[in-house]
Design an enzyme around this catalytic site. Structure first.
Site, PDB file in Angstrom:
ATOM      1  N   ASN A   7       0.873  -1.167   0.000  1.00  0.00           N
ATOM      2  CA  ASN A   7       0.000   0.000   0.000  1.00  0.00           C
ATOM      3  C   ASN A   7       0.910   1.217   0.000  1.00  0.00           C
ATOM      4  OD1 ASN A   7      -1.715   2.092   0.566  1.00  0.00           O
ATOM      5  ND2 ASN A   7      -2.709   1.111   2.317  1.00  0.00           N
ATOM      6  N   LYS A  14       3.121   0.782   3.190  1.00  0.00           N
ATOM      7  CA  LYS A  14       2.762  -0.293   4.114  1.00  0.00           C
ATOM      8  C   LYS A  14       2.944  -1.602   3.368  1.00  0.00           C
ATOM      9  CE  LYS A  14      -0.670   2.364   6.614  1.00  0.00           C
ATOM     10  NZ  LYS A  14      -2.054   2.796   6.403  1.00  0.00           N
ATOM     11  N   ARG A  88      -2.537  -1.908  -3.514  1.00  0.00           N
ATOM     12  CA  ARG A  88      -3.756  -1.147  -3.280  1.00  0.00           C
ATOM     13  C   ARG A  88      -3.749   0.037  -4.246  1.00  0.00           C
ATOM     14  NH1 ARG A  88      -4.958   3.449   1.094  1.00  0.00           N
ATOM     15  NH2 ARG A  88      -7.180   3.624   0.707  1.00  0.00           N
ATOM     16  N   HIS A 177     -13.024   2.793   0.353  1.00  0.00           N
ATOM     17  CA  HIS A 177     -12.991   1.783   1.437  1.00  0.00           C
ATOM     18  C   HIS A 177     -13.591   0.450   0.985  1.00  0.00           C
ATOM     19  CE1 HIS A 177     -13.024   4.987   4.878  1.00  0.00           C
ATOM     20  NE2 HIS A 177     -11.793   4.605   4.621  1.00  0.00           N
ATOM     21  N   LEU A 206     -15.461   3.000  10.412  1.00  0.00           N
ATOM     22  CA  LEU A 206     -15.244   4.247  11.149  1.00  0.00           C
ATOM     23  C   LEU A 206     -13.796   4.335  11.614  1.00  0.00           C
ATOM     24  CD1 LEU A 206     -18.476   4.075  13.382  1.00  0.00           C
ATOM     25  CD2 LEU A 206     -18.237   5.100  11.110  1.00  0.00           C
ATOM     26  N   GLY A 207     -12.973   4.984  10.823  1.00  0.00           N
ATOM     27  CA  GLY A 207     -11.580   5.229  11.194  1.00  0.00           C
ATOM     28  C   GLY A 207     -11.367   6.725  11.097  1.00  0.00           C
ATOM     29  N   ASN A 208     -10.144   7.128  10.845  1.00  0.00           N
ATOM     30  CA  ASN A 208      -9.898   8.551  10.630  1.00  0.00           C
ATOM     31  C   ASN A 208     -10.664   9.019   9.388  1.00  0.00           C
ATOM     32  OD1 ASN A 208      -8.743  10.840  11.582  1.00  0.00           O
ATOM     33  ND2 ASN A 208      -6.861  10.568  10.410  1.00  0.00           N
ATOM     34  N   ARG A 238     -12.108  15.542   7.812  1.00  0.00           N
ATOM     35  CA  ARG A 238     -12.947  15.887   6.654  1.00  0.00           C
ATOM     36  C   ARG A 238     -14.364  16.206   7.103  1.00  0.00           C
ATOM     37  NH1 ARG A 238     -11.318  10.580   4.000  1.00  0.00           N
ATOM     38  NH2 ARG A 238      -9.240  10.955   3.201  1.00  0.00           N
ATOM     39  N   ASP A 279      -8.549  12.722  17.286  1.00  0.00           N
ATOM     40  CA  ASP A 279      -8.303  11.441  17.950  1.00  0.00           C
ATOM     41  C   ASP A 279      -9.505  11.123  18.841  1.00  0.00           C
ATOM     42  OD1 ASP A 279      -7.493   9.358  19.505  1.00  0.00           O
ATOM     43  OD2 ASP A 279      -5.650  10.321  20.231  1.00  0.00           O
ATOM     44  N   ILE A 325     -12.291   3.277  15.144  1.00  0.00           N
ATOM     45  CA  ILE A 325     -13.346   3.708  16.069  1.00  0.00           C
ATOM     46  C   ILE A 325     -14.393   2.609  16.210  1.00  0.00           C
ATOM     47  CG2 ILE A 325     -15.131   5.451  16.504  1.00  0.00           C
ATOM     48  CD1 ILE A 325     -13.428   7.304  14.561  1.00  0.00           C
ATOM     49  N   ASN A 328     -13.052  -0.376  18.260  1.00  0.00           N
ATOM     50  CA  ASN A 328     -12.568  -0.192  19.642  1.00  0.00           C
ATOM     51  C   ASN A 328     -13.493   0.578  20.569  1.00  0.00           C
ATOM     52  OD1 ASN A 328      -9.920  -1.438  19.302  1.00  0.00           O
ATOM     53  ND2 ASN A 328      -9.582   0.228  17.862  1.00  0.00           N
ATOM     54  N   GLU A 354      -7.636  -5.090   5.483  1.00  0.00           N
ATOM     55  CA  GLU A 354      -7.607  -4.762   4.057  1.00  0.00           C
ATOM     56  C   GLU A 354      -6.456  -5.465   3.344  1.00  0.00           C
ATOM     57  OE1 GLU A 354      -8.244  -0.759   5.676  1.00  0.00           O
ATOM     58  OE2 GLU A 354      -9.107  -0.263   3.729  1.00  0.00           O
TER      59      GLU A 354
HETATM   60  P1  ADP Z   1      -7.146   5.250   9.677  1.00  0.00           P
HETATM   61  O1  ADP Z   1      -8.375   5.627   8.915  1.00  0.00           O
HETATM   62  O2  ADP Z   1      -6.115   6.324   9.707  1.00  0.00           O
HETATM   63  O3  ADP Z   1      -6.619   3.871   9.340  1.00  0.00           O
HETATM   64  P2  ADP Z   1      -7.999   4.005  12.150  1.00  0.00           P
HETATM   65  O4  ADP Z   1      -8.906   3.037  11.521  1.00  0.00           O
HETATM   66  O5  ADP Z   1      -6.741   3.494  12.789  1.00  0.00           O
HETATM   67  O6  ADP Z   1      -7.633   5.195  11.193  1.00  0.00           O
HETATM   68  O7  ADP Z   1      -8.831   4.795  13.259  1.00  0.00           O
HETATM   69  C1  ADP Z   1      -8.275   5.852  13.994  1.00  0.00           C
HETATM   70  C2  ADP Z   1      -9.312   6.362  14.980  1.00  0.00           C
HETATM   71  O8  ADP Z   1      -9.694   5.280  15.862  1.00  0.00           O
HETATM   72  C3  ADP Z   1      -8.796   7.492  15.854  1.00  0.00           C
HETATM   73  O9  ADP Z   1      -9.774   8.500  15.935  1.00  0.00           O
HETATM   74  C4  ADP Z   1      -8.631   6.803  17.199  1.00  0.00           C
HETATM   75  O10 ADP Z   1      -8.789   7.703  18.273  1.00  0.00           O
HETATM   76  C5  ADP Z   1      -9.759   5.811  17.173  1.00  0.00           C
HETATM   77  N1  ADP Z   1      -9.589   4.788  18.198  1.00  0.00           N
HETATM   78  C6  ADP Z   1      -8.644   3.838  18.296  1.00  0.00           C
HETATM   79  N2  ADP Z   1      -8.798   3.132  19.439  1.00  0.00           N
HETATM   80  C7  ADP Z   1      -9.871   3.665  20.098  1.00  0.00           C
HETATM   81  C8  ADP Z   1     -10.542   3.393  21.343  1.00  0.00           C
HETATM   82  N3  ADP Z   1     -10.143   2.426  22.144  1.00  0.00           N
HETATM   83  N4  ADP Z   1     -11.616   4.159  21.642  1.00  0.00           N
HETATM   84  C9  ADP Z   1     -12.018   5.135  20.835  1.00  0.00           C
HETATM   85  N5  ADP Z   1     -11.436   5.447  19.664  1.00  0.00           N
HETATM   86  C10 ADP Z   1     -10.374   4.722  19.303  1.00  0.00           C
END
Ligand code: ADP
Length: 368
Positions: A7, A14, A88, A177, A206-208, A238, A279, A325, A328, A354
């Site tokens: 990637n 990566k 990717r 995605h 749900l990530g960044n 965004r 974050d 998100i 976790n 992925e």
């Molecule tokens: P990316 O899209 O960059 O790959 P990720 O999928 O790693 O991102 O997601 C990053 C997000 O996940 C950040 O906002 C981080 O705070 C959140 N996150 C990770 N662990 C936890 C947790 N235990 N509780 C809440 N949010 C979390």
């Protein structure tokens, strides 16, 4: 069978090496901040983790270092011993509806798509060109973020603009995605002990970056990201959906330039724009009013998408959470679901992978 997954991003690479007989990761390497003084290479193999900090000027050097690390640790001598390399690729436009064996034609097509993904496709291509040089006889396969969404019907992917915008300029919803939505769909099918085409689900990555997908009989029929990854959910930096007239207003009335607006919407908005952080973990821990507001806005937007996808799908077997998100944060999941969505819908949390999905796609292409 050994398959490498690459990637290649604008400032990072990566890399993961899979033994596809077991689907286990043999080694992984993350090269970050390419072209900066603080570049780093993180190498993982079994229990071993090595962090190397030395300036890496370009992707070529990054990949060279990866090969050296793999060889020094007796994992593989060079890329020529691989069965395939999966890459990717963010944007496959209307051309690529499936993962594809890379040749000159494919490379030219990915290049033609650069205007649609000016940050991503050039970096993806860089990874492809370098690894083809390093292993000219190894099959290389492009796996597109957009491909999974190519099943969307026209009424879903068209914007209600002058039709010429689509016909002449290919302005339409593509969705992203896809590799993640597709991976969690297949994992959901395993849990349900059904084939994917028997499932109607809503997947929430749900990530960044974040996107939702409505999947009917195993096919994406709608997704929240659009022409670019900017549309849809409120993300780390965004904005997601905004009235497009705001952009006109910013330019006409506020005198903002095109790049300034682009930067504001993509890098300074979303959670960061509202509360100063992207974050989610620390936003949840903070008790500032703006942090609460940012989370509530994000959660509300997710709910609106779930509601509209339920209306589109009719029957929903499961809502699946994934991404940093989604995987976790019980807190966010509970808030998103607090209206007790109909009891027959299963709620699943599935860790996305992925890279493994790309390696599996490589096998599919090789088998053809
Ligand atoms: P990316 O899209 O960059 O790959 P990720 O999928 O790693 O991102 O997601 C990053 C997000 O996940 C950040 O906002 C981080 O705070 C959140 N996150 C990770 N662990 C936890 C947790 N235990 N509780 C809440 N949010 C979390």
């Amino acid at each position: 069978m050994k398959i490498a997954v690459i990637n290649s991003g604008s400032s990072s690479i990566k890399f993961q090496l899979f033994d596809m007989n077991t689907e286990l990761v043999l080694a992984s390497v993350l090269v970050e901040k390419i072209g900066e003084f603080s570049s780093s290479t993180i190498f993982k193999h079994n229990e071993k983790k090595v962090v190397i900090t030395s300036v890496i000027d370009n992707h070529h050097e990054g990949l060279k270092n990866i090969i050296i690390l793999l060889s020094q640790n007796n994992i593989i001598k060079d890329f020529s011993s691989l069965d395939a390399i999966g890459h990717r690729v963010v944007h496959g436009g209307e051309e690529f509806k499936k993962s594809t064996l890379i040749d000159e034609y494919v490379i030219n097509k990915i290049r033609e798509l650069i205007p649609l993904a000016p940050l991503h496709n050039p970096a993806n291509l860089e990874g492809i060109t370098i690894s083809r040089k390093k292993a000219p006889f190894v099959k290389q396969i492009a796996v597109f973020d957009t491909a999974f969404h190519s099943t969307m019907p026209k009424e879903a992917y068209l914007y209600a603009l002058d039709y010429e915008m689509y016909e002449k300029h290919k302005i339409r919803r593509y969705g992203f995605h896809g590799t993640s939505h597709s991976y969690v769909l297949k994992e959901t099918a395993k849990i349900f002990k059904k084939s994917v085409d028997e499932l109607n689900i809503i997947t929430l990555h749900l990530g960044n970056g974040a996107s939702a997908c409505a999947i009917q009989n195993g096919k994406s029929i709608d997704t929240s990201m659009g022409f670019t990854p900017l549309e849809g959910l409120i993300m780390g930096t965004r904005s997601g959906d905004v009235d497009p007239a705001i952009i006109i207003y910013m330019q006409r009335e506020l005198g903002m330039g095109v790049d300034e607006v682009d930067n504001l919407l993509n890098k300074k908005s979303g959670l960061l724009g509202i509360c100063g952080s992207n974050d989610v973990r620390s936003i949840i821990e903070s008790d500032s009013e703006k942090s609460k507001l940012a989370l509530n806005m994000m959660i509300r937007r997710i709910k609106k998408y779930i509601g509209s996808y339920m209306a589109l799908l009719g029957r929903v077997d499961a809502i699946v959470f994934t991404g940093g998100i989604g995987e976790n944060s019980q807190y966010i999941r509970d808030k998103v679901l607090d209206n007790h969505l109909a009891g027959s819908i299963k709620i699943l949390v599935i860790n996305t992978d992925e890279e493994l999905e790309i390696a599996r796609e490589c096998i599919k292409v090789l088998e053809k």
